[in-house]
Design a protein around this motif. Structure first.
Motif, PDB file in Angstrom:
ATOM      1  N   ASN A 105      -5.547   6.808  -7.747  1.00 12.90           N
ATOM      2  CA  ASN A 105      -6.775   6.992  -6.877  1.00 12.90           C
ATOM      3  C   ASN A 105      -7.706   7.820  -8.085  1.00 12.90           C
ATOM      4  O   ASN A 105      -6.964   8.703  -8.873  1.00 12.90           O
ATOM      5  CB  ASN A 105      -6.505   8.085  -5.664  1.00 12.90           C
ATOM      6  CG  ASN A 105      -6.000   7.189  -4.459  1.00 12.90           C
ATOM      7  OD1 ASN A 105      -6.391   5.913  -4.460  1.00 12.90           O
ATOM      8  ND2 ASN A 105      -5.140   7.791  -3.781  1.00 12.90           N
ATOM      9  N   PRO A 106      -9.003   7.860  -7.789  1.00 16.24           N
ATOM     10  CA  PRO A 106     -10.021   8.491  -8.562  1.00 16.24           C
ATOM     11  C   PRO A 106      -9.610   9.958  -8.698  1.00 16.24           C
ATOM     12  O   PRO A 106      -9.226  10.616  -7.797  1.00 16.24           O
ATOM     13  CB  PRO A 106     -11.125   8.278  -8.013  1.00 16.24           C
ATOM     14  CG  PRO A 106     -11.322   7.052  -7.185  1.00 16.24           C
ATOM     15  CD  PRO A 106      -9.730   6.996  -6.778  1.00 16.24           C
ATOM     16  N   GLY A 107      -9.520  10.442 -10.052  1.00 15.46           N
ATOM     17  CA  GLY A 107      -9.134  11.564 -10.451  1.00 15.46           C
ATOM     18  C   GLY A 107      -7.708  11.911 -10.487  1.00 15.46           C
ATOM     19  O   GLY A 107      -7.175  13.048 -10.964  1.00 15.46           O
ATOM     20  N   HIS A 108      -6.712  11.018 -10.381  1.00 16.54           N
ATOM     21  CA  HIS A 108      -5.362  11.054 -10.365  1.00 16.54           C
ATOM     22  C   HIS A 108      -4.879   9.881 -11.403  1.00 16.54           C
ATOM     23  O   HIS A 108      -3.766   9.659 -11.575  1.00 16.54           O
ATOM     24  CB  HIS A 108      -4.659  10.934  -9.113  1.00 16.54           C
ATOM     25  CG  HIS A 108      -4.951  11.774  -8.279  1.00 16.54           C
ATOM     26  ND1 HIS A 108      -4.360  12.938  -8.220  1.00 16.54           N
ATOM     27  CD2 HIS A 108      -6.055  11.814  -7.050  1.00 16.54           C
ATOM     28  CE1 HIS A 108      -4.810  13.850  -7.222  1.00 16.54           C
ATOM     29  NE2 HIS A 108      -5.948  13.203  -6.487  1.00 16.54           N
ATOM     30  N   GLU A 109      -5.927   9.371 -12.032  1.00 20.34           N
ATOM     31  CA  GLU A 109      -5.513   8.349 -13.173  1.00 20.34           C
ATOM     32  C   GLU A 109      -4.311   8.970 -14.214  1.00 20.34           C
ATOM     33  O   GLU A 109      -4.456   9.979 -14.482  1.00 20.34           O
ATOM     34  CB  GLU A 109      -6.573   7.788 -13.997  1.00 20.34           C
ATOM     35  CG  GLU A 109      -7.543   6.970 -13.023  1.00 20.34           C
ATOM     36  CD  GLU A 109      -8.509   7.994 -12.540  1.00 20.34           C
ATOM     37  OE1 GLU A 109      -8.449   9.084 -12.715  1.00 20.34           O
ATOM     38  OE2 GLU A 109      -9.566   7.577 -11.721  1.00 20.34           O
ATOM     39  N   ALA A 161       0.806  -1.341   0.019  1.00 23.05           N
ATOM     40  CA  ALA A 161      -0.100   0.037   0.107  1.00 23.05           C
ATOM     41  C   ALA A 161       1.087   1.268   0.142  1.00 23.05           C
ATOM     42  O   ALA A 161       2.181   1.061   0.540  1.00 23.05           O
ATOM     43  CB  ALA A 161      -0.882  -0.082   0.869  1.00 23.05           C
ATOM     44  N   ILE A 162       0.464   2.300  -0.440  1.00 21.60           N
ATOM     45  CA  ILE A 162       1.075   3.770  -0.506  1.00 21.60           C
ATOM     46  C   ILE A 162       0.251   4.433   0.400  1.00 21.60           C
ATOM     47  O   ILE A 162      -0.942   4.650   0.501  1.00 21.60           O
ATOM     48  CB  ILE A 162       1.117   4.169  -1.716  1.00 21.60           C
ATOM     49  CG1 ILE A 162       1.900   3.597  -2.978  1.00 21.60           C
ATOM     50  CG2 ILE A 162       1.506   5.665  -1.996  1.00 21.60           C
ATOM     51  CD1 ILE A 162       1.784   4.364  -4.032  1.00 21.60           C
ATOM     52  N   VAL A 163       0.966   4.911   1.551  1.00 22.10           N
ATOM     53  CA  VAL A 163       0.286   5.759   2.520  1.00 22.10           C
ATOM     54  C   VAL A 163       0.667   7.118   2.556  1.00 22.10           C
ATOM     55  O   VAL A 163       1.734   7.475   2.253  1.00 22.10           O
ATOM     56  CB  VAL A 163       0.693   5.202   4.075  1.00 22.10           C
ATOM     57  CG1 VAL A 163       0.299   5.923   5.191  1.00 22.10           C
ATOM     58  CG2 VAL A 163       0.389   3.473   4.165  1.00 22.10           C
ATOM     59  N   GLY A 164      -0.293   7.958   2.540  1.00 25.05           N
ATOM     60  CA  GLY A 164       0.130   9.528   2.569  1.00 25.05           C
ATOM     61  C   GLY A 164       0.179  10.177   1.247  1.00 25.05           C
ATOM     62  O   GLY A 164       0.706  11.150   1.240  1.00 25.05           O
ATOM     63  N   ARG A 165      -0.326   9.423   0.294  1.00 26.39           N
ATOM     64  CA  ARG A 165       0.052  10.040  -0.971  1.00 26.39           C
ATOM     65  C   ARG A 165      -1.284  10.195  -1.773  1.00 26.39           C
ATOM     66  O   ARG A 165      -2.062   9.134  -1.897  1.00 26.39           O
ATOM     67  CB  ARG A 165       0.811   9.161  -1.985  1.00 26.39           C
ATOM     68  CG  ARG A 165       1.004   9.638  -3.356  1.00 26.39           C
ATOM     69  CD  ARG A 165       1.966   8.705  -4.026  1.00 26.39           C
ATOM     70  NE  ARG A 165       2.493   9.501  -5.280  1.00 26.39           N
ATOM     71  CZ  ARG A 165       3.550   9.227  -5.907  1.00 26.39           C
ATOM     72  NH1 ARG A 165       4.514   8.225  -5.708  1.00 26.39           N
ATOM     73  NH2 ARG A 165       3.840   9.815  -7.202  1.00 26.39           N
ATOM     74  N   GLU A 166      -1.779  11.315  -1.904  1.00 25.76           N
ATOM     75  CA  GLU A 166      -3.054  11.582  -2.564  1.00 25.76           C
ATOM     76  C   GLU A 166      -3.582  10.896  -3.981  1.00 25.76           C
ATOM     77  O   GLU A 166      -4.635  10.366  -4.209  1.00 25.76           O
ATOM     78  CB  GLU A 166      -3.501  13.199  -2.831  1.00 25.76           C
ATOM     79  CG  GLU A 166      -4.703  13.466  -3.311  1.00 25.76           C
ATOM     80  CD  GLU A 166      -4.818  15.019  -3.340  1.00 25.76           C
ATOM     81  OE1 GLU A 166      -5.679  15.280  -4.080  1.00 25.76           O
ATOM     82  OE2 GLU A 166      -4.000  15.774  -2.601  1.00 25.76           O
ATOM     83  N   SER A 167      -2.347  10.868  -4.622  1.00 28.38           N
ATOM     84  CA  SER A 167      -2.597  10.467  -5.970  1.00 28.38           C
ATOM     85  C   SER A 167      -2.577   8.928  -6.333  1.00 28.38           C
ATOM     86  O   SER A 167      -3.240   8.629  -7.291  1.00 28.38           O
ATOM     87  CB  SER A 167      -1.546  10.859  -6.880  1.00 28.38           C
ATOM     88  OG  SER A 167      -0.332  10.528  -6.345  1.00 28.38           O
ATOM     89  N   ALA A 168      -1.881   8.170  -5.401  1.00 28.05           N
ATOM     90  CA  ALA A 168      -1.943   6.634  -5.645  1.00 28.05           C
ATOM     91  C   ALA A 168      -2.177   5.926  -4.182  1.00 28.05           C
ATOM     92  O   ALA A 168      -1.859   6.437  -3.119  1.00 28.05           O
ATOM     93  CB  ALA A 168      -0.582   6.411  -6.216  1.00 28.05           C
TER      94      ALA A 168
END
Length: 174
Positions: A69-73, A41-48
């Motif tokens: 993450n949605p909106g960062h594809e 998992a990636i923790v603390g990253r808004e994009s992924a």
């Protein structure tokens, strides 16, 4: 300019330690004759939210597949780091050499961060023999991808390498 990013992959402890010393729990490590797979998992990253990577020492690359993450594809399938990959019995170590390659299967291949690489060489963060090695790796990777229609799996198959990914459907499987 930052020094080359060094990471360790501690298979025995189930952690990945980044260049800043942050320890991240790894969900899965898997060994293959050609490399090491890591999924976490990636923790603390808004994009992924997730990253899967294959460390391929013979090719001098790390192949990563991100779950955005949605909106960062992003319009990409794979992200490749040109890197020294040092296998170990329990701990693997990588040194990222700045040069990156993005692949959109069947469409295109793009090289990134040449400016960072040039600056790192110019300021002595990367010595000339290592810089030459990295450029040879980059040339081999981009030429092979072009010859194989920008298809990473097709190129790797010619080297006897088949990458497998998470089976739970959360990430794209190849």
């Amino acid at each position: 300019m930052h020094p080359p990013k060094i990471q360790t992959y501690d298979v025995g402890s189930g952690v990945n330690v980044d260049n800043k010393g942050f320890r991240r729990e790894v969900t899965e490590y898997r060994r293959a004759p050609f490399g090491l797979y890591m999924s976490r998992a990636i923790v603390g990253r808004e994009s992924a939210s997730w990253i899967e990577s294959w460390l391929l020492p013979e090719l001098g690359i790390i192949v990563s597949d991100w779950t955005w993450n949605p909106g960062h594809e992003r319009h990409q399938d794979f992200y490749l780091d040109i890197a020294r990959v040092e296998p170990g019995e329990q701990v693997w170590r990588t040194t990222d050499l700045y040069l990156d390659v993005i692949v959109k299967t069947g469409e295109w291949t793009e090289v990134l961060d040449v400016d960072e690489f040039v600056e790192a060489v110019a300021t002595g963060l990367v010595d000339p023999p290592t810089a030459e090695w990295a450029l040879h790796r980059l040339t081999e990777v981009t030429a092979a991808l072009a010859v194989h229609g920008h298809d990473l799996d097709a190129w790797l198959a010619t080297r006897g390498i088949t990458l497998t990914w998470r089976e739970d459907g959360a990430a794209r499987a190849c």
